[in-house]
Design a protein around this motif. Structure first.
Motif, mmCIF file in Angstrom:
data_model
loop_
_atom_site.group_PDB
_atom_site.id
_atom_site.type_symbol
_atom_site.label_atom_id
_atom_site.label_comp_id
_atom_site.label_asym_id
_atom_site.label_seq_id
_atom_site.Cartn_x
_atom_site.Cartn_y
_atom_site.Cartn_z
ATOM 1 N N UNK A 109 0.831 -1.197 0.000
ATOM 2 C CA UNK A 109 0.000 0.000 0.000
ATOM 3 C C UNK A 109 0.871 1.255 0.000
ATOM 4 N N UNK A 110 0.274 2.344 -0.469
ATOM 5 C CA UNK A 110 0.977 3.622 -0.452
ATOM 6 C C UNK A 110 1.349 3.994 0.983
ATOM 7 N N UNK A 111 0.436 3.782 1.880
ATOM 8 C CA UNK A 111 0.694 4.009 3.297
ATOM 9 C C UNK A 111 -0.367 3.256 4.092
ATOM 10 N N UNK A 112 -0.197 3.212 5.389
ATOM 11 C CA UNK A 112 -1.192 2.570 6.245
ATOM 12 C C UNK A 112 -1.076 3.121 7.646
ATOM 13 N N UNK A 113 -2.139 2.937 8.413
ATOM 14 C CA UNK A 113 -2.142 3.220 9.838
ATOM 15 C C UNK A 113 -2.578 1.945 10.553
ATOM 16 N N UNK A 124 -4.150 4.490 20.354
ATOM 17 C CA UNK A 124 -2.836 4.802 19.795
ATOM 18 C C UNK A 124 -2.794 4.364 18.346
ATOM 19 N N UNK A 125 -2.083 5.134 17.545
ATOM 20 C CA UNK A 125 -1.945 4.861 16.113
ATOM 21 C C UNK A 125 -0.470 4.919 15.751
ATOM 22 N N UNK A 126 -0.062 4.032 14.853
ATOM 23 C CA UNK A 126 1.273 4.120 14.268
ATOM 24 C C UNK A 126 1.120 4.037 12.760
ATOM 25 N N UNK A 127 1.765 4.959 12.074
ATOM 26 C CA UNK A 127 1.678 4.985 10.615
ATOM 27 C C UNK A 127 2.812 4.169 10.007
ATOM 28 N N UNK A 128 2.764 4.027 8.677
ATOM 29 C CA UNK A 128 3.764 3.220 7.986
ATOM 30 C C UNK A 128 5.177 3.739 8.219
ATOM 31 N N UNK A 129 5.292 5.059 8.467
ATOM 32 C CA UNK A 129 6.615 5.657 8.659
ATOM 33 C C UNK A 129 6.984 5.741 10.129
ATOM 34 N N UNK A 130 6.260 5.004 10.974
ATOM 35 C CA UNK A 130 6.489 4.938 12.422
ATOM 36 C C UNK A 130 6.080 6.199 13.174
ATOM 37 N N UNK A 131 5.370 7.101 12.498
ATOM 38 C CA UNK A 131 4.785 8.237 13.219
ATOM 39 C C UNK A 131 3.719 7.714 14.175
ATOM 40 N N UNK A 132 3.733 8.196 15.412
ATOM 41 C CA UNK A 132 2.775 7.713 16.410
ATOM 42 C C UNK A 132 1.890 8.840 16.922
ATOM 43 N N UNK A 133 0.695 8.469 17.301
ATOM 44 C CA UNK A 133 -0.280 9.396 17.872
ATOM 45 C C UNK A 133 -0.984 8.685 19.011
ATOM 46 N N UNK A 134 -1.203 9.401 20.111
ATOM 47 C CA UNK A 134 -1.809 8.796 21.287
ATOM 48 C C UNK A 134 -2.997 9.619 21.785
ATOM 49 N N UNK A 135 -3.955 8.936 22.352
ATOM 50 C CA UNK A 135 -5.027 9.625 23.071
ATOM 51 C C UNK A 135 -4.434 10.275 24.316
ATOM 52 N N UNK A 136 -4.978 11.415 24.696
ATOM 53 C CA UNK A 136 -4.443 12.134 25.853
ATOM 54 C C UNK A 136 -4.441 11.261 27.108
ATOM 55 N N UNK A 137 -5.435 10.395 27.241
ATOM 56 C CA UNK A 137 -5.574 9.593 28.461
ATOM 57 C C UNK A 137 -4.433 8.598 28.653
ATOM 58 N N UNK A 138 -3.709 8.279 27.581
ATOM 59 C CA UNK A 138 -2.660 7.256 27.690
ATOM 60 C C UNK A 138 -1.264 7.785 27.402
ATOM 61 N N UNK A 139 -1.155 9.057 27.061
ATOM 62 C CA UNK A 139 0.166 9.626 26.757
ATOM 63 C C UNK A 139 1.101 9.480 27.942
ATOM 64 N N UNK A 169 -6.670 -1.565 11.265
ATOM 65 C CA UNK A 169 -5.793 -1.039 10.223
ATOM 66 C C UNK A 169 -6.578 -0.238 9.192
ATOM 67 N N UNK A 170 -5.923 0.763 8.683
ATOM 68 C CA UNK A 170 -6.436 1.542 7.555
ATOM 69 C C UNK A 170 -5.374 1.508 6.468
ATOM 70 N N UNK A 171 -5.783 1.113 5.281
ATOM 71 C CA UNK A 171 -4.859 0.966 4.164
ATOM 72 C C UNK A 171 -5.150 2.040 3.124
ATOM 73 N N UNK A 172 -4.082 2.658 2.619
ATOM 74 C CA UNK A 172 -4.214 3.732 1.645
ATOM 75 C C UNK A 172 -3.631 3.291 0.313
ATOM 76 N N UNK A 173 -4.449 3.319 -0.741
ATOM 77 C CA UNK A 173 -3.937 3.036 -2.079
ATOM 78 C C UNK A 173 -3.126 4.209 -2.608
ATOM 79 N N UNK A 174 -3.506 5.415 -2.178
ATOM 80 C CA UNK A 174 -2.788 6.620 -2.593
ATOM 81 C C UNK A 174 -2.664 7.538 -1.393
ATOM 82 N N UNK A 175 -1.573 8.298 -1.360
ATOM 83 C CA UNK A 175 -1.411 9.314 -0.342
ATOM 84 C C UNK A 175 -1.108 8.748 1.028
#
Length: 131
Positions: free
Chosen positions: A30-34, A50-65, A98-104
């Motif tokens: 895929x072009x990218x994924x989360x 919590x989310x991690x993207x294909x490039x290892x970028x991470x995002x967390x809910x405030x409650x678990x940061x 998971x979320x898969x992106x065909x583009x972008x």
């Protein structure tokens, strides 16, 4: 297929490590994924944790940061969630998704706020935090 494991009963302040083995998807096709973890407490709606993207970028809910850490092992197609200093409010069923992106790119902030954007889900693993 997504198979979660690692849930269980833990005392407040304790730690757990959740794993999710992903099969049937070629992530790098895929072009990218989360990849992410979503939880649902009894009587409540599902919420993004919590989310991690294909490039290892991470995002967390405030409650678990500061307490939770998401990671992935691309070679093993496995997603992890290291949970520390667990609190009773962390109780719930934890799902990998998971979320898969065909583009972008996959915008991890957007996905954390709108979990309906996930394309595929696991069956969940139960986490219970109690004395």
């Amino acid at each position: 297929q997504f198979v979660e494991s690692g849930g269980g009963l833990v005392q407040p302040g304790g730690s757990l490590r959740l794993s999710c083995v992903i099969s049937g998807y070629f992530l790098h096709g895929y072009s990218s994924y989360c990849l992410g973890w979503v939880r649902q407490a009894p009587g409540s709606e599902r919420e993004g944790v919590a989310i991690i993207a294909h490039d290892d970028t991470t995002t967390y809910a405030n409650a678990v940061k500061g307490r939770f850490s998401i990671s992935q092992d691309s070679a093993l197609n496995t997603l992890y969630l290291q949970m520390s200093n667990l609190k009773p409010e962390d109780n719930g069923t934890y799902y990998c998704a998971a979320r898969f992106m065909e583009e972008g790119p996959c915008d991890s902030d957007d996905v954390l706020e709108n979990i309906a954007l996930f394309h595929a889900w696991g069956q969940g693993t139960q986490v219970t935090v109690a004395s």
